[in-house]
Design an enzyme around this catalytic site. Structure first.
Site, PDB file in Angstrom:
ATOM      1  N   ARG A  62      -1.025 -14.150  -6.426  1.00 13.98           N
ATOM      2  CA  ARG A  62      -1.724 -15.438  -6.338  1.00 13.98           C
ATOM      3  C   ARG A  62      -3.106 -15.392  -6.958  1.00 13.98           C
ATOM      4  NH1 ARG A  62       1.238 -15.027  -1.785  1.00 13.98           N
ATOM      5  NH2 ARG A  62      -0.464 -13.960  -0.750  1.00 13.98           N
ATOM      6  N   GLU A  99      -1.325  -2.227   6.809  1.00 13.72           N
ATOM      7  CA  GLU A  99      -1.234  -2.104   8.264  1.00 13.72           C
ATOM      8  C   GLU A  99      -0.249  -0.978   8.632  1.00 13.72           C
ATOM      9  OE1 GLU A  99      -0.119  -5.750  10.068  1.00 13.72           O
ATOM     10  OE2 GLU A  99      -0.436  -4.990  12.100  1.00 13.72           O
TER      11      GLU A  99
END
Ligand code: AMP
Length: 174
Positions: A62, A99
């Site tokens: 993006r 994560e």
């Protein structure tokens, strides 16, 4: 001139995407509105005059949308930082922590000239790992980051801490 408030109003919050507990910031309603899309580019690039930036570096995927448009506005080149394995020529790679586990991004070895003045853009700053890795690649080529810009910043994730030493700006802060 478009305001950050108008930009924020066009960002759609999608709960539990791509997994439970993540609120995804969906920029497609913003992109679909010509006035808001152009206004977002104006806000991202407004610290610079055409000719004062050599390259706008955008982060897969993006980030490309905003970086490419800003590059045209600033009369600068566009350079993609891509996920590993996508660029065809020789690359430098940089790992960063997610994560769970890690990821790798890459840039062509000849993408930037030493000393090039770079504006680094991504759509969103979360933990800062992606942007820090991209900044490391720019630095490896000897180019100079003038600013790192995001359309959206999730402030509670403290991503700026990983971008210490670089000027960081974001249009909409949550
Ligand atoms: P980070 O490395 O944690 O700063 O993550 C930044 C990257 O992940 C950006 O390229 C974003 O496009 C994407 N990202 C992370 N969190 C979100 C979110 N809540 N909504 C949309 N994109 C996100």
């Amino acid at each position: 001139m478009i305001t950050a408030k108008e930009i924020e109003a066009a960002i759609r919050n999608v709960p539990d995407f791509p997994k439970a507990g993540i609120q995804f910031k969906d920029i497609t309603p913003l992109l679909a509105d010509a006035r808001l899309f152009a206004g977002a580019i104006d806000l991202l690039a407004d610290n610079f005059k055409p000719g004062s930036v050599d390259a706008v570096v955008g982060i897969d995927a993006r980030g490309f949308i905003f970086a490419a448009a800003a590059a045209i506005k600033l009369n600068a080149g566009f350079v993609p930082v891509r996920k590993k394995g996508k660029l065809p020529f020789q690359t430098h790679e940089q790992d960063y922590a997610l994560e769970y586990g890690s990821a790798t991004i890459a840039m062509h070895v000849d993408a930037l000239k030493p000393g090039a003045r770079v504006l680094l853009i991504d759509d969103l700053l979360a933990t800062g790992g992606t942007a820090a890795a991209a900044a490391a690649l720019v630095k490896k080529l000897g180019a100079r980051i003038l600013e790192i810009n995001f359309l959206i910043e999730l402030k509670f994730l403290n991503g700026r801490e990983k971008l210490n030493g670089y000027p960081v700006r974001s249009v909409v802060v949550y």
